[in-house]
Design an enzyme around this catalytic site. Structure first.
Site, PDB file in Angstrom:
ATOM      1  N   ARG A 111       0.839  -1.202   0.000  1.00 36.11           N
ATOM      2  CA  ARG A 111       0.000   0.000   0.000  1.00 36.11           C
ATOM      3  C   ARG A 111       0.871   1.248   0.000  1.00 36.11           C
ATOM      4  O   ARG A 111       0.554   2.227  -0.696  1.00 36.11           O
ATOM      5  CB  ARG A 111      -0.927  -0.016   1.220  1.00 36.11           C
ATOM      6  CG  ARG A 111      -2.013  -1.065   1.155  1.00 36.11           C
ATOM      7  CD  ARG A 111      -2.682  -1.287   2.503  1.00 36.11           C
ATOM      8  NE  ARG A 111      -3.377  -0.099   2.976  1.00 36.11           N
ATOM      9  CZ  ARG A 111      -3.891   0.012   4.192  1.00 36.11           C
ATOM     10  NH1 ARG A 111      -3.787  -0.996   5.067  1.00 36.11           N
ATOM     11  NH2 ARG A 111      -4.514   1.118   4.560  1.00 36.11           N
ATOM     12  N   CYS A 144      -1.114   5.654   9.590  1.00 34.82           N
ATOM     13  CA  CYS A 144      -1.479   4.375   8.951  1.00 34.82           C
ATOM     14  C   CYS A 144      -2.658   4.644   8.029  1.00 34.82           C
ATOM     15  O   CYS A 144      -2.655   5.663   7.328  1.00 34.82           O
ATOM     16  CB  CYS A 144      -1.783   3.308  10.006  1.00 34.82           C
ATOM     17  SG  CYS A 144      -3.105   3.752  11.157  1.00 34.82           S
TER      18      CYS A 144
END
Length: 286
Positions: free
Chosen positions: A182, A242
């Site tokens: 990601r 995050c």
């Protein structure tokens, strides 16, 4: 006076020994992204630590925010916690069923930020409890409601402006705890329509690398070496980020264990950064 807790991370054996003490409150903080196709509450009802109360991460988030899991204020946090039967005098142990502290550290961080120092995370979570052959309980647990007074405001939060300034000036290290795929932009984000990639200048350190193969927290010496290996200078300010401010709290827990002060959480995290049209970098780091 009874001591707070033996450490920020407590073992299944310790919890089992103290489980029946009335001032020990155990919380199942399991939470999963929709792509995991797991029902955290149903799993809790099917088997949890004896006496554990389920705490819904969404229920202790700011309902007025358009971002997931935004930190509530003290006036919002206190009544939810009190309704779960938690008092300010209780010692609180938090766990989840992810196998890598996906959400337990987030709830730990919120309790600490609102002034509750007697709080710890169960090392290894529900998986470690099961592997130790310790008993489970089914169904819901209800503790008598309590009056819980949360202190505020939580000072350990960095907003979008602070993160942009840190990246621009280098005044703080921004550490991204999402997966490397990601971060690089190779793998999709779990939230539909959200692009993957990273903030230019951020450091990649997946939160799953802060536990071992069985989900136990890395020993302090190993943890310190892992952070340094990732390129983190423990003498300089740190902002953790995050996807939605949940798994990044594992880094804050680890830094607290190492005695590294002052680290902050970018609560909006990648969801805010990407949806607000901030610059997105892609590609693996050299």
């Amino acid at each position: 006076m009874r001591p707070l807790l033996p450490s920020l991370i407590v073992t299944p054996a310790w919890v089992a020994e103290h489980l029946l003490e009335p001032e020990l409150a155990v919380l199942d903080a399991s939470w999963y992204l929709p792509v995991a196709k797991r029902d955290a509450r149903a799993e809790y009802q099917a088997g949890h630590l004896p006496g554990a109360v389920y705490i819904d991460l969404d229920a202790v988030s700011d309902p007025a925010s358009d971002l997931p899991h935004t930190l509530p204020d003290a006036a919002q946090f206190g009544p939810v916690v009190g309704a779960l039967g938690i008092s300010n005098a209780d010692r609180v142990v938090i766990y989840d069923g992810s196998g890598n502290n996906l959400s337990a550290a987030r709830v730990w961080w919120m309790f600490r930020g609102f002034g509750h120092m007697a709080v710890a995370v169960l090392d290894g979570g529900l998986g470690a409890w099961r592997r130790a052959g310790l008993p489970l309980e089914v169904g819901d647990v209800r503790r008598p409601p309590q009056r819980y007074q949360a202190a505020g405001p939580n000072a350990g939060v960095a907003d979008l402006a602070a993160v942009r300034a840190a990246l621009s000036s280098g005044s703080a290290q921004v550490v991204d705890l999402r997966s490397r795929g990601r971060f690089a932009g190779h793998d999709p984000e779990p939230r539909p329509g959200l692009p993957s990639g990273h903030m230019a200048g951020a450091i990649s350190l997946p939160f799953t690398e802060l536990v071992d193969g069985e989900g136990f927290a890395l020993p302090d010496k190993v943890l310190r070496a892992r952070l340094v290996e990732a390129g983190i200078d423990l003498a300089r300010p740190i902002i953790a980020t995050c996807g939605s401010g949940t798994s990044a709290c594992n880094l804050l827990l680890g830094l607290e264990r190492l005695g590294v002060p002052g680290a902050e959480l970018y609560d909006g995290s990648w969801t805010e950064w990407a949806t607000r049209g901030m610059p997105i970098a892609t590609g693996d780091l050299a």
